[in-house]
Structures are given as structure tokens and as C-alpha cells.
Scaffold this motif. Structure first.
Motif, PDB file in Angstrom:
ATOM      1  N   GLU A   1       0.810  -1.219   0.000  1.00 31.61           N
ATOM      2  CA  GLU A   1       0.000   0.000   0.000  1.00 31.61           C
ATOM      3  C   GLU A   1       0.843   1.269   0.000  1.00 31.61           C
ATOM      4  N   THR A   2       2.055   1.176   0.507  1.00 33.98           N
ATOM      5  CA  THR A   2       2.882   2.368   0.669  1.00 33.98           C
ATOM      6  C   THR A   2       4.128   2.347  -0.203  1.00 33.98           C
ATOM      7  N   TYR A   3       4.849   1.239  -0.189  1.00 35.64           N
ATOM      8  CA  TYR A   3       6.187   1.184  -0.774  1.00 35.64           C
ATOM      9  C   TYR A   3       6.262   0.310  -2.019  1.00 35.64           C
TER      10      TYR A   3
ATOM     11  N   GLN B   1      16.331  -0.939  -4.454  1.00 36.98           N
ATOM     12  CA  GLN B   1      15.709   0.383  -4.484  1.00 36.98           C
ATOM     13  C   GLN B   1      14.447   0.336  -3.646  1.00 36.98           C
ATOM     14  N   LEU B   2      14.082   1.479  -3.079  1.00 33.67           N
ATOM     15  CA  LEU B   2      12.864   1.580  -2.284  1.00 33.67           C
ATOM     16  C   LEU B   2      12.245   2.950  -2.518  1.00 33.67           C
ATOM     17  N   PHE B   3      10.941   2.955  -2.827  1.00 31.90           N
ATOM     18  CA  PHE B   3      10.225   4.211  -3.060  1.00 31.90           C
ATOM     19  C   PHE B   3       8.950   4.238  -2.216  1.00 31.90           C
TER      20      PHE B   3
ATOM     21  N   LEU C   1       3.312   6.738  -1.822  1.00 33.30           N
ATOM     22  CA  LEU C   1       2.302   7.676  -1.326  1.00 33.30           C
ATOM     23  C   LEU C   1       2.857   9.090  -1.272  1.00 33.30           C
ATOM     24  N   GLN C   2       4.092   9.224  -0.804  1.00 32.06           N
ATOM     25  CA  GLN C   2       4.722  10.542  -0.696  1.00 32.06           C
ATOM     26  C   GLN C   2       5.474  10.937  -1.961  1.00 32.06           C
ATOM     27  N   ASP C   3       5.880   9.943  -2.745  1.00 36.98           N
ATOM     28  CA  ASP C   3       6.736  10.183  -3.909  1.00 36.98           C
ATOM     29  C   ASP C   3       6.251   9.334  -5.093  1.00 36.98           C
ATOM     30  N   PRO C   4       5.060   9.640  -5.616  1.00 36.52           N
ATOM     31  CA  PRO C   4       4.514   8.816  -6.700  1.00 36.52           C
ATOM     32  C   PRO C   4       5.337   8.859  -7.982  1.00 36.52           C
TER      33      PRO C   4
ATOM     34  N   VAL D   1      12.374  -1.549   6.943  1.00 34.03           N
ATOM     35  CA  VAL D   1      11.454  -1.729   5.818  1.00 34.03           C
ATOM     36  C   VAL D   1      12.092  -2.629   4.759  1.00 34.03           C
ATOM     37  N   ILE D   2      13.371  -2.390   4.466  1.00 34.89           N
ATOM     38  CA  ILE D   2      14.094  -3.229   3.510  1.00 34.89           C
ATOM     39  C   ILE D   2      14.119  -4.677   3.987  1.00 34.89           C
ATOM     40  N   ARG D   3      14.439  -4.875   5.262  1.00 28.37           N
ATOM     41  CA  ARG D   3      14.498  -6.243   5.808  1.00 28.37           C
ATOM     42  C   ARG D   3      13.143  -6.937   5.714  1.00 28.37           C
ATOM     43  N   ARG D   4      12.092  -6.174   6.000  1.00 30.08           N
ATOM     44  CA  ARG D   4      10.746  -6.764   5.912  1.00 30.08           C
ATOM     45  C   ARG D   4      10.442  -7.226   4.498  1.00 30.08           C
ATOM     46  N   PHE D   5      10.781  -6.412   3.506  1.00 31.39           N
ATOM     47  CA  PHE D   5      10.537  -6.807   2.121  1.00 31.39           C
ATOM     48  C   PHE D   5      11.420  -7.978   1.707  1.00 31.39           C
ATOM     49  N   GLU D   6      12.653  -8.016   2.185  1.00 24.33           N
ATOM     50  CA  GLU D   6      13.526  -9.144   1.872  1.00 24.33           C
ATOM     51  C   GLU D   6      12.914 -10.446   2.362  1.00 24.33           C
TER      52      GLU D   6
END
Length: 485
Positions: free
Chosen positions: A394-396, A407-409, A412-415, A430-435
Motif C-alpha cells: 500500500e505504501t512502498y 531500491q525503495l520508493f 504515497l509521498q513520492d509517486p 522496511v528493507i528487511r521486511r521486504f527481503e
């Protein structure tokens, strides 16, 4: 949710970025017919391809499975029917399926579940583009293939616009003369080649977009574009690592806008034929594209990366019994089309389809909750020296490059994806969670990358070896169309 049997009209374009829609908020591009379809139905604001290149994306669409699950790595690994398609499932239930236009499978004789293929466009010589198999850094390139496509942009007719006109004529004929007399539900897949390159738009559509009016691509300049090594290699292999002059860029974008509007006009003719036949009252409609096009954004052209221009696709669903003017914000992707198609015509999933990663979009339309739905995309083809995997929640948006930094964007703040947060220590967790999530969903991305490259090396050997394929370069800049005369 099961539904009453309905006819299905599935319209697909090629390389149509989600942003290039009037109903999507584009300030310049004119797509009145698709805009009206969205007003009369449901548009999905966050739809994605499962691979930003033609052949793997279309294999995912057909089977409802991710490219790595079916070995659809690249444009030389076309769908052969070995994994069941939604066409198989409909035909098993006695629902006639007709395809008109681009499929990009191996050939028309394979049992792909689409027996009635009209004007079928498949990969070159049943093999596809072998150069897409070569994925090493610093490969010498045959100069000018990608660059020439930008420089040659402008007004005129191409084999693709001629092909799409023929596809429209065949679809209109089917809807006016065949579908009305069918005693059983039917499914029609109408698939266009535009707005895929060549960037040659018919004069009347090109003239709609004076070059000074086009939106200049964000982060195009050498000083502002992202310098990730994998992207730098992609630019080099495309022959577009430097800056083109502004006039050339604007001309290319004007041609792309024109092709979007030309394609929209073809869609309008098909939808008019559906209404004229009275079948709009018994037919559900899906419109989407296989992937988008970066068109200069972030210093990138074509597809093949995980930026929004390449991965974000339009997706519209409409029907006489469906809500009108609804905008769904949950994340969806092409693998959702398989269960949606079956649901739309009243065919239940088979037991062996229960593990499909997608689900029927009709559930979202009917209000079924889908909190924080994550979509997945991957790339293992031309111009990428390593496997690339994308997760978007929903966010990243998280982009994983095997053996290279991610890469991570924050969308919501940077469409516009102008700020890569991956190196910011505040986003380490956040990176670790996605990994962890990526491994949970698909397994070890490194092993998948190795499997792709191993299979690509095998196919290179079958076709004369790496050096021979590299010396040949791209056989053609885009797949030739079938004879439409």
C-alpha cells in the motif's frame, strides 16, 4: 463469488502505460473511448504487470502464474500450452474462445487453449528474440537499434497500425455477424500491437500533439537520472546512455501519445459494434495492457525496468451488472485476470488452479476486503544483467536486484519515484521486511536468477552459442506482423 454466465470481451493493447489515459489524469493524452469505459465501469488505480516485457507478461496473463513458475523468462521463451490457460478452462466448459490479433506465443498449432486464432501474431520464427538471452555486463552492442527507434519517431503508417486496423475490422465483423447468433456464451480476446514501437503514429493522431505540448520526462537529464549500475547497463545496452536533444525527445513522445489515441479509436470501434449488436447487455468487458513504457523517464526508454512507467498498466472492468464509475485502489496484477475471466463467465476454478497467486477482481468490485494487498513483478530478459524482483504494497515499492543494491520508493509521498530511500538508514527495517516477504512468497531470488541464466545458457547453445548470438544482435527491433491482406 460465482456469477451467472456472461459473454466476455477482453481487449488488450501492447506497451500502454497506465499514466497515458485521460481517465488516469493525464493532462494531454486523449483516450475518450477508454475514458468512457472507465466511467461505465471500474478502473483499477494500482494495476501492474508481472513482468515488464511482452512474452513473459503474456504467458502470465494466459496461465495466471508468475514467469519463474512457468519458465517464461524472456522473449525467447514463448508460451506453448504446457501449463493450462484460461482458454483451456473455458473450452472445457463449452465456451467458445476466439482470439484476434497479438498473442506472442510460440505458434498457432500448439494447444494453448485458443484454437480459434484469427490474425495471430506470434514470436519470430517460433523462437523469439535470442539476443534477449544474453545478460552479462559490458556486452558489446550492435549500435543504434534502440536509439534508431527514438530517432525515427514521427507521423505515418507502420505495419503495426495497419495490423491493428485489420484486427479491429475482424473484431467488428465477429461482433456484428457471429456473436449475435451464438447460442452459447462466448469469449473474444482482441489484442492490439499499438502503442508498442515503432513510434510511427497516423498523421491525424500525431497532429493532435504539437511537440511543445507534450510532458517532458522527469529525471531525464544525465545529472538527475538514477545511477544504479543495473540501470546504467540497461541504458548502455539500449544505445541510449547519453542525452538526446529535446526536439527528438518531444517528437518521440508526441508519436507515443498519437499511438495511444489511435489505439483508443480502435477500441471505440469494437465497443460500438458490441453496442450495435445489443450484446453489451450480456457481456462483461476487460481492458488492459501487457506492460507500459518509460518514454524517457529516469533516463530510460522502452519497458524492462521496475519504474511505474514500465510496470504500471491500465485495467478497466465493465459490465451491465457491475458498478459504474468506481475506482478501486487495491493493488492488482495480470495474474488476477485468469480467475477474473472464469468468474466473469460463470466457470468455477478447478482444484489444480487453487494455488494460483491471483484472485477474481469481481471480489474486490463487490467490496471484499483486501488489506495491504501486495503485487509482484520480475524481470530476467534483455538488458538486465541480473534478476530483478519487485514487491509493491500500500505504501512502498521495493525493487530487489540479485547481487546489487535494492531500491525503495514511498509511492504515497513520492509517486514519481524521484527519491530512492534504500540507502537511508531510517528504512533499514522496511528493507528487511521486504527481503523476508520476497523469500516467503517466491523462495530464494538468487536461485531463481541462477535458474533463469542456466536455462538461457542452454538455449544459447542450441542456437549457435553466445558469441554467435551476440554477433547477430537483435534480429528485428519488433516482432513482424502476420499477413493481413
Amino acid at each position: 463469488m460465482s456469477s451467472d454466465p456472461q459473454n466476455l470481451l477482453f481487449i488488450m493493447s501492447d506497451q500502454h502505460s497506465r499514466a497515458m489515459l485521460g481517465s488516469g489524469g493525464h493532462p494531454v493524452v486523449q483516450t475518450p473511448n477508454l475514458d468512457e469505459l472507465a466511467r461505465q465501469g471500474i478502473s483499477f488505480a494500482n494495476a501492474y504487470t508481472n513482468s515488464p516485457i511482452c512474452v513473459p507478461a503474456r504467458a502470465s496473463l494466459a496461465t495466471g502464474r508468475y514467469p519463474h513458475d512457468i519458465g517464461a523468462w524472456d522473449n525467447a521463451a514463448p508460451y506453448t500450452g504446457d501449463v493450462p490457460s484460461w482458454g483451456h478452462r473455458l473450452e472445457e466448459q463449452g465456451i467458445a474462445v476466439t482470439t484476434i490479433g497479438k498473442l506472442h506465443y510460440r505458434n498457432e498449432t500448439d494447444d494453448t487453449g485458443f484454437a480459434d486464432q484469427r490474425l495471430p501474431m506470434h514470436v519470430l520464427n517460433g523462437v523469439g528474440d535470442l539476443y534477449t538471452l544474453v545478460r552479462e555486463a559490458h556486452i558489446p552492442i550492435k549500435e543504434g537499434v534502440g536509439r534508431k527507434q527514438i530517432l525515427d519517431a514521427g507521423p505515418g503508417e507502420s505495419s503495426y497500425t495497419q495490423f491493428d486496423r485489420a484486427v479491429t475490422a475482424e473484431a467488428v465483423n465477429y461482433l456484428r455477424n457471429e456473436a449475435p447468433v451464438s447460442k452459447e456464451p462466448w469469449a473474444l480476446f482482441v489484442s492490439y500491437a499499438c502503442p508498442h514501437f515503432p513510434l510511427i503514429a497516423p498523421q491525424e493522431y500525431y497532429d493532435l500533439y504539437p511537440p511543445e505540448r507534450v510532458v517532458f520526462p522527469k529525471q531525464y537529464g544525465l545529472h538527475e537520472r538514477p545511477k544504479h549500475f543495473v540501470l546504467e547497463e540497461y541504458r548502455r545496452l539500449s544505445g541510449l546512455a547519453d542525452e538526446l536533444d529535446e526536439a527528438t525527445i518531444r517528437k518521440a513522445i508526441a508519436a507515443y501519445y498519437g499511438l495511444c489515441t489511435f489505439m483508443d479509436a480502435q477500441v471505440g470501434q469494437v465497443l460500438s459494434a458490441l453496442r450495435d449488436s445489443g450484446l453489451d447487455q450480456t457481456t462483461r468487458i476487460i481492458y488492459t495492457s501487457d506492460h507500459g513504457d518509460s518514454m524517457g523517464e529516469h533516463g530510460l526508454w522502452f519497458k524492462s525496468t521496475m519504474y511505474e512507467g514500465a510496470t504500471a498498466i491500465p485495467l478497466i472492468l465493465s459490465g451491465p451488472d457491475l458498478p459504474k464509475g468506481i475506482r478501486v485502489t487495491e493493488n492488482v496484477s495480470l495474474v488476477d485476470c485468469f480467475p477474473t475471466i472464469l468468474d466473469a463467465v460463470g466457470v468455477p476454478l478447478k482444484e489444480e488452479d487453487r494455488d494460483l497467486p491471483g484472485e477474481s477482481l469481481l471480489k474486490l468490485v463487490k467490496g471484499a476486503p483486501a488489506p495491504n494487498r501486495t503485487v509482484f513483478s520480475e524481470y530476467h530478459a534483455a538488458g538486465s544483467i541480473t534478476g530483478v524482483f519487485m514487491l509493491r504494497d500500500e505504501t512502498y515499492k521495493y525493487v530487489h536486484y540479485v547481487d546489487y543494491p535494492p531500491q525503495l520508493f514511498d509511492l504515497l509521498q513520492d509517486p514519481d519515484e524521484l527519491t530512492d530511500l534504500a540507502a537511508d538508514p531510517r528504512y533499514k527495517e522496511v528493507i528487511r521486511r521486504f527481503e523476508r516477504q520476497l523469500i516467503d512468497e517466491i523462495g530464494d531470488p538468487g536461485m531463481i536468477n541462477a535458474a533463469a541464466k542456466q536455462d538461457q545458457a542452454r538455449r544459447l547453445r542450441l542456437h549457435g552459442g553466445r558469441e554467435h548470438v551476440v554477433s547477430q544482435g537483435f534480429k528485428v527491433p519488433f516482432t513482424p506482423v502476420p499477413d493481413v491482406k
